[in-house]
Design an enzyme around this catalytic site. Structure first.
Site, PDB file in Angstrom:
ATOM      1  N   ASP A   7      10.786  -2.007  -1.939  1.00  9.87           N
ATOM      2  CA  ASP A   7      11.370  -1.200  -0.954  1.00  9.87           C
ATOM      3  C   ASP A   7      12.514  -1.915  -0.421  1.00  9.87           C
ATOM      4  OD1 ASP A   7      11.489   0.736   1.297  1.00  9.87           O
ATOM      5  OD2 ASP A   7      10.444  -0.721   2.539  1.00  9.87           O
ATOM      6  N   ASP A   9      14.290  -2.058   3.215  1.00  9.27           N
ATOM      7  CA  ASP A   9      14.211  -2.490   4.554  1.00  9.27           C
ATOM      8  C   ASP A   9      12.784  -2.951   4.919  1.00  9.27           C
ATOM      9  OD1 ASP A   9      16.874  -1.292   4.951  1.00  9.27           O
ATOM     10  OD2 ASP A   9      16.177   0.566   5.803  1.00  9.27           O
ATOM     11  N   GLN A  52      16.075   6.741   3.039  1.00  8.27           N
ATOM     12  CA  GLN A  52      17.120   6.463   3.693  1.00  8.27           C
ATOM     13  C   GLN A  52      17.525   7.704   4.822  1.00  8.27           C
ATOM     14  OE1 GLN A  52      19.013   3.603   4.639  1.00  8.27           O
ATOM     15  NE2 GLN A  52      17.460   2.608   3.131  1.00  8.27           N
ATOM     16  N   CYS A  89      16.481   8.006  -1.217  1.00 11.36           N
ATOM     17  CA  CYS A  89      15.928   9.478  -0.683  1.00 11.36           C
ATOM     18  C   CYS A  89      16.885   9.650   0.636  1.00 11.36           C
ATOM     19  CB  CYS A  89      14.531   9.810  -0.277  1.00 11.36           C
ATOM     20  SG  CYS A  89      14.416  11.460   0.451  1.00 11.36           S
ATOM     21  N   CYS A  97      10.657  17.166   0.987  1.00 12.34           N
ATOM     22  CA  CYS A  97      11.466  16.860  -0.404  1.00 12.34           C
ATOM     23  C   CYS A  97      10.323  16.131  -1.188  1.00 12.34           C
ATOM     24  CB  CYS A  97      12.691  16.163  -0.332  1.00 12.34           C
ATOM     25  SG  CYS A  97      12.631  14.408   0.289  1.00 12.34           S
TER      26      CYS A  97
END
Length: 182
Positions: A7, A9, A52, A89, A97
């Site tokens: 990942d 962040d 994101q 994303c 989604c």
């Protein structure tokens, strides 16, 4: 091929409840860039899978995201490391989604692009959604205490068999010490 999925962040860079919205706000977590370089030297291909939603929320655009990633690549190169690919994303949570973690779409795309079964592939995150996405494809989830990791542990929702590490540097140390560093 040795692959690891990170990942962004809270794992590589400092996270913010107000979102990381610019290259200036993209600040590496101490030791994370060195950890990625160490993983590279040990033969790992490092890829990033990151939500994101700031794009969907209008907080920044794709060009700004690209500038953040350019900064990440540049700083990482200065430490002798690299990220081989970034999968993101751009959708908000209301979009439902397949690519937004905890859905496994980003991981499935990584598997397709690399022609790899992600079973057992280390996947490092700081949130329950990272862990759930990794589990959905059979990857080996690893939680770091950095970013939202502490909150994730305190939530009591973390599956019992998920390994917990202080930070990405400890993950790299553990993975490299169990293998042969090049």
């Amino acid at each position: 091929m040795k692959l690891i999925v990170l990942d962004r962040d809270g794992v590589i860079n400092k996270d913010s409840d107000d979102y990381v919205k610019s290259p200036d706000e993209w600040v590496p977590i101490p030791g994370s860039l060195e950890a990625i370089a160490r993983l590279n030297r040990a033969g790992y291909q490092v890829v990033v899978a990151t939500n994101q939603s700031g794009i969907a929320r209008g907080l920044f655009d794709v060009e700004t995201l690209a500038a953040m990633h350019e900064k990440m690549h540049r700083l990482l190169a200065a430490h002798g490391g690299r990220i081989d690919a970034v999968f993101f994303c751009p959708h908000g949570p209301d979009r439902r989604c397949r690519c937004r973690k905890p859905s496994p779409g980003l991981f499935e795309e990584i598997g397709r692009r690399y022609g790899a079964d992600l079973g057992g592939v280390p996947a490092v995150g700081d949130s329950l959604r990272d862990i759930e996405a990794a589990l959905a494809v059979g990857a080996q989830p690893m939680l770091v205490r950095t970013g939202k990791g502490g909150r994730t542990i305190e939530s009591g929702k973390l599956p019992a068999d998920v390994a917990i590490f202080d930070d990405l540097a400890q993950v790299a140390e553990t993975l490299v010490s169990t293998g042969a560093e090049a």
